[in-house]
Scaffold this active site. Structure first.
Site, short mmCIF file in Angstrom:
data_model
loop_
_atom_site.label_atom_id
_atom_site.label_comp_id
_atom_site.label_asym_id
_atom_site.label_seq_id
_atom_site.Cartn_x
_atom_site.Cartn_y
_atom_site.Cartn_z
N ASP A 151 -13.49 8.68 12.66
CA ASP A 151 -13.19 7.64 11.68
C ASP A 151 -14.33 6.62 11.52
OD1 ASP A 151 -10.71 8.76 11.35
OD2 ASP A 151 -9.56 6.94 11.80
N HIS A 210 9.20 38.43 3.33
CA HIS A 210 10.30 37.93 2.49
C HIS A 210 11.55 37.77 3.34
CE1 HIS A 210 12.97 37.41 -0.90
NE2 HIS A 210 13.77 38.32 -0.39
N GLY A 228 0.84 -1.20 0.00
CA GLY A 228 0.00 0.00 0.00
C GLY A 228 0.87 1.24 0.00
P1 FAD Z 1 -9.45 6.85 17.26
O1 FAD Z 1 -8.32 7.78 17.38
O2 FAD Z 1 -9.21 5.54 16.61
O3 FAD Z 1 -10.02 6.65 18.72
C1 FAD Z 1 -11.07 5.78 18.99
C2 FAD Z 1 -10.94 5.32 20.43
O4 FAD Z 1 -12.12 4.61 20.78
C3 FAD Z 1 -9.78 4.37 20.66
O5 FAD Z 1 -9.04 4.77 21.78
C4 FAD Z 1 -10.46 3.03 20.91
O6 FAD Z 1 -9.72 2.20 21.80
C5 FAD Z 1 -11.76 3.48 21.54
N1 FAD Z 1 -12.87 2.51 21.43
C6 FAD Z 1 -13.24 1.78 20.36
N2 FAD Z 1 -14.33 1.03 20.65
C7 FAD Z 1 -14.63 1.30 21.95
C8 FAD Z 1 -15.65 0.86 22.83
N3 FAD Z 1 -16.61 0.03 22.42
N4 FAD Z 1 -15.63 1.31 24.10
C9 FAD Z 1 -14.69 2.18 24.53
N5 FAD Z 1 -13.72 2.65 23.73
C10 FAD Z 1 -13.70 2.22 22.45
N6 FAD Z 1 -4.50 11.77 11.01
C11 FAD Z 1 -4.15 13.05 10.88
O7 FAD Z 1 -5.03 13.92 10.80
N7 FAD Z 1 -2.84 13.42 10.83
C12 FAD Z 1 -1.83 12.51 10.89
O8 FAD Z 1 -0.66 12.88 10.85
C13 FAD Z 1 -2.17 11.14 11.04
N8 FAD Z 1 -1.21 10.20 11.12
C14 FAD Z 1 -1.57 8.90 11.30
C15 FAD Z 1 -0.56 7.94 11.36
C16 FAD Z 1 -0.88 6.60 11.52
C17 FAD Z 1 0.22 5.57 11.60
C18 FAD Z 1 -2.24 6.22 11.64
C19 FAD Z 1 -2.62 4.77 11.85
C20 FAD Z 1 -3.26 7.16 11.56
C21 FAD Z 1 -2.92 8.51 11.38
N9 FAD Z 1 -3.91 9.50 11.27
C22 FAD Z 1 -3.55 10.80 11.10
C23 FAD Z 1 -5.34 9.17 11.35
C24 FAD Z 1 -5.87 9.48 12.76
O9 FAD Z 1 -5.12 8.75 13.70
C25 FAD Z 1 -7.33 9.13 12.85
O10 FAD Z 1 -8.05 9.79 11.82
C26 FAD Z 1 -7.90 9.57 14.19
O11 FAD Z 1 -7.22 8.95 15.24
C27 FAD Z 1 -9.39 9.22 14.28
O12 FAD Z 1 -9.87 9.69 15.49
P2 FAD Z 1 -11.12 9.00 16.20
O13 FAD Z 1 -11.28 9.71 17.50
O14 FAD Z 1 -12.25 8.93 15.26
O15 FAD Z 1 -10.67 7.49 16.45
P1 NAI Z 2 -4.58 4.66 2.24
O1 NAI Z 2 -5.99 4.52 1.82
O2 NAI Z 2 -3.95 6.00 2.30
O3 NAI Z 2 -3.65 3.78 1.29
C1 NAI Z 2 -3.84 2.41 1.09
C2 NAI Z 2 -3.25 2.03 -0.24
O4 NAI Z 2 -3.16 0.61 -0.31
C3 NAI Z 2 -4.09 2.48 -1.43
O5 NAI Z 2 -3.31 3.31 -2.25
C4 NAI Z 2 -4.51 1.17 -2.08
O6 NAI Z 2 -4.58 1.26 -3.48
C5 NAI Z 2 -3.41 0.22 -1.64
N1 NAI Z 2 -3.78 -1.20 -1.64
C6 NAI Z 2 -4.92 -1.78 -1.19
N2 NAI Z 2 -4.86 -3.13 -1.33
C7 NAI Z 2 -3.65 -3.42 -1.88
C8 NAI Z 2 -3.01 -4.63 -2.27
N3 NAI Z 2 -3.57 -5.82 -2.09
N4 NAI Z 2 -1.77 -4.55 -2.82
C9 NAI Z 2 -1.17 -3.35 -2.99
N5 NAI Z 2 -1.74 -2.17 -2.64
C10 NAI Z 2 -2.97 -2.20 -2.08
O7 NAI Z 2 -4.50 3.91 3.66
P2 NAI Z 2 -3.35 3.86 4.75
O8 NAI Z 2 -2.06 4.34 4.22
O9 NAI Z 2 -3.45 2.49 5.34
O10 NAI Z 2 -3.85 4.90 5.81
C11 NAI Z 2 -5.15 4.78 6.39
C12 NAI Z 2 -5.69 6.14 6.72
O11 NAI Z 2 -5.03 6.68 7.86
C13 NAI Z 2 -5.47 7.16 5.62
O12 NAI Z 2 -6.52 7.11 4.69
C14 NAI Z 2 -5.48 8.46 6.35
O13 NAI Z 2 -6.80 8.91 6.44
C15 NAI Z 2 -4.99 8.09 7.74
N6 NAI Z 2 -3.60 8.57 7.89
C16 NAI Z 2 -3.36 9.91 7.79
C17 NAI Z 2 -2.10 10.40 7.89
C18 NAI Z 2 -1.87 11.85 7.73
O14 NAI Z 2 -2.83 12.61 7.80
N7 NAI Z 2 -0.64 12.31 7.52
C19 NAI Z 2 -0.95 9.53 8.13
C20 NAI Z 2 -1.31 8.13 8.18
C21 NAI Z 2 -2.60 7.69 8.09
#
Ligand code: FAD
Ligand code: NAI
Length: 474
Positions: free
Chosen positions: A318, A450, A188
């Protein structure tokens, strides 16, 4: 008698904890339940974003970029360091320390705002009724006039490459590697694949990114995406497009990933990050008969104001439709808390910025050129390369460009796209401009200091009317 609150929030990620604080600011009594457990069994508020997403990934991106620059760039500035070496344990301790500080900060914010933070599982049993099960205790029923579901998302697992927690991991596992993999496969080439692929490449791994789509970063403006792809390839990221991963074979010597483009191919690696997207997380959240409906992909169905199909039950972040971004969830949390308090509120979904924190960074807001073409909207485009930007040159990061798309008829800015240094910071100006429905001329007439990187946006706005000063207008 069950404990009663005005608002119960299930999930304390950036959507849920922000909603809880805002509701408390409105004078509501609020409980926020979260089930997060770290690898060591400890609990923490903050959800994916603080514990295993935005915050730790940016910590490692920054550290690894400094390492890369110290090794390859310092000498250009006339700084000779001798051999630069990596202490991954310290780098990882720093990451963990930042996470701890931020998750601890939420406890403090909850306390200051009188939000009752509860660790354990939350389940909606009926509108107004939540079953709360502490991690080590018996379930109890809480009543809440309003319930906000904010349970976030989880990584998608590929059946053909199942997680094993050590060699085949999701993004969380990939943040916690204790050694730099020699050969790293990334399935991905989306946001996570590029960010975490960059981290481990800079720290010394040979990284192969397998991306199923034909277009690199298909959701981004393709002029920007092509520029970024060129730069990543130059850095040595082996990005293979049209590469759909279909299977894997695990042996002592490594993991062989099978993938298809026009033919069948294989690549052997030592560790694999599976980053093929995330799915809404609603496991054991809804008892039967709550009236809350899910869509066909498992997202909780909501209207434009985040109301579910059940009375006084809301859902944000999310686990509902739209971009999976922390700031999108937080804004929904604020809007819902305001609506509960009887105020007018809305989220401007057309103006949510996206940022990819690679080097160069990629950031955008609004429509891409491809989307405008498809919608038949007449537009003008202005671009400006960072090669002619003095600050970018001083930073030794004079690559990439800023691009502005504005309506041909009334000049309103429709989209801004940046690949280059600090694009994630620069995009804020464009977001504000679009929030106020600014025109390209508004940006042209705005004075930019600038030398700053923001001058590239100013020049791109000028270029949209063929008036750029530091570039030849075509
Ligand atoms: P979450 O952050 O997933 O929080 C949900 C919480 O609910 C969790 O703590 C979970 O344990 C809890 N929960 C679930 N079910 C229950 C239940 N039944 N009872 C009690 N608690 C429960 N987004 C950005 O905007 N910028 C970034 O730079 C960015 N980087 C990322 C990097 C990575 C590696 C990843 C994986 C994601 C990244 N994201 C980034 C995406 C971002 O983390 C998510 O969009 C964001 O955390 C979503 O917020 P949320 O509150 O909806 O859910
Ligand atoms: P993504 O949707 O950004 O990328 C997943 C990629 O995997 C796609 O391009 C898709 O075509 C590819 N893919 C799917 N199946 C595949 C297969 N079988 N073989 C090869 N490629 C395949 O999802 P990602 O990177 O997992 O991140 C999840 C979400 O987390 C993002 O959509 C974003 O919303 C959030 N996130 C945000 C960040 C930020 O804001 N900087 C940083 C990291 C995550």
């Amino acid at each position: 008698m069950s404990k009663a609150y005005d608002v119960i929030v299930i999930g304390a990620g950036p959507a849920g904890y922000v909603a809880a604080i805002r509701a408390a600011q409105h004078g509501k009594s609020v409980a926020c339940i979260d089930s997060w457990k770290n690898f060591d069994g400890s609990t923490a508020f903050g959800g994916t974003c603080l514990n295993a997403g935005c915050i730790p990934s940016k910590a490692l991106l920054e550290s690894s970029e400094l390492y890369e620059r110290a090794r390859h760039e310092f000498s250009t500035h006339g700084i000779n360091t001798g051999k630069v070496s990596l202490d991954l344990a310290t780098m990882q301790q720093r990451r963990a320390g930042i996470v701890k500080q931020f998750t601890g900060g939420i406890n403090a914010l909850f306390k200051a705002n009188r939000v009752t933070g509860l660790f354990g599982h939350g389940k909606l049993i009926a509108p107004g009724k939540v079953e709360y099960t502490p991690h080590d205790g018996a379930p109890e029923t809480l009543s809440g006039e309003h319930v906000i579901l904010a349970t976030g998302s989880a990584p998608i697992e590929l059946g053909s490459v199942p997680f094993d927690g050590t060699r085949i991991v999701d993004s969380w596992g990939a943040l916690e590697f204790e050694q730099v993999p020699a050969r790293l496969g990334v399935i991905g080439g989306g946001v996570i694949g590029l960010e975490l692929g960059s981290v481990w490449k800079r720290l010394g791994a040979e990284v192969t990114v397998l991306e199923a789509m034909d277009d690199f970063l298909f959701m981004a403006d393709q002029q920007i995406a092509r520029d970024a792809q060129r730069q990543f390839r130059k850095q040595g990221l082996d990005i293979r497009l049209s590469a759909m991963v279909t299977g894997s074979t695990v042996s002592d010597s490594g993991i062989t990933l099978q993938y298809k483009d026009k033919g069948n191919h294989e690549v052997e690696v030592d560790q694999v990050i599976v980053s093929v997207g995330r799915r809404p997380y609603t496991k054991d959240l809804l008892a039967s008969g709550t009236g809350v409906e899910l869509d066909e992909r498992g997202f909780i169905n909501v209207d434009d104001e985040c109301r579910t199909s059940a009375p006084n039950v809301w859902a944000i972040g999310d686990c509902v439709r739209g971009l999976m971004l922390a700031h999108k969830g937080s804004e929904e949390g604020i809007a819902v808390a305001d609506l509960i308090a009887g105020e007018v509120a809305e989220v401007n979904y057309g103006v949510i910025p996206s940022v990819i924190y690679t080097a160069p960074e990629i950031a955008w807001v609004g429509k891409t050129e491809e989307e405008l073409k498809k919608a038949g909207i007449r537009y003008k485009s202005g671009t400006f390369g960072f090669a002619a930007n003095g600050r970018a040159k001083a930073l030794e990061q004079a690559t990439g460009m800023a691009k502005i798309l504005a309506a041909a008829d009334d000049d309103e800015i429709l989209g801004v796209h940046i690949v280059g240094p600090m694009a994630g910071e620069l995009i804020a100006e464009a977001v504000l401009a679009m929030e106020f429905s600014a025109s390209a001329e508004d940006l042209q007439r705005t004075i930019h200091a600038h030398p700053t990187l923001s001058e590239a946006l100013h020049e791109a706005a000028l270029a949209a009317d063929k008036r750029a000063i530091h570039a030849i207008n075509k």
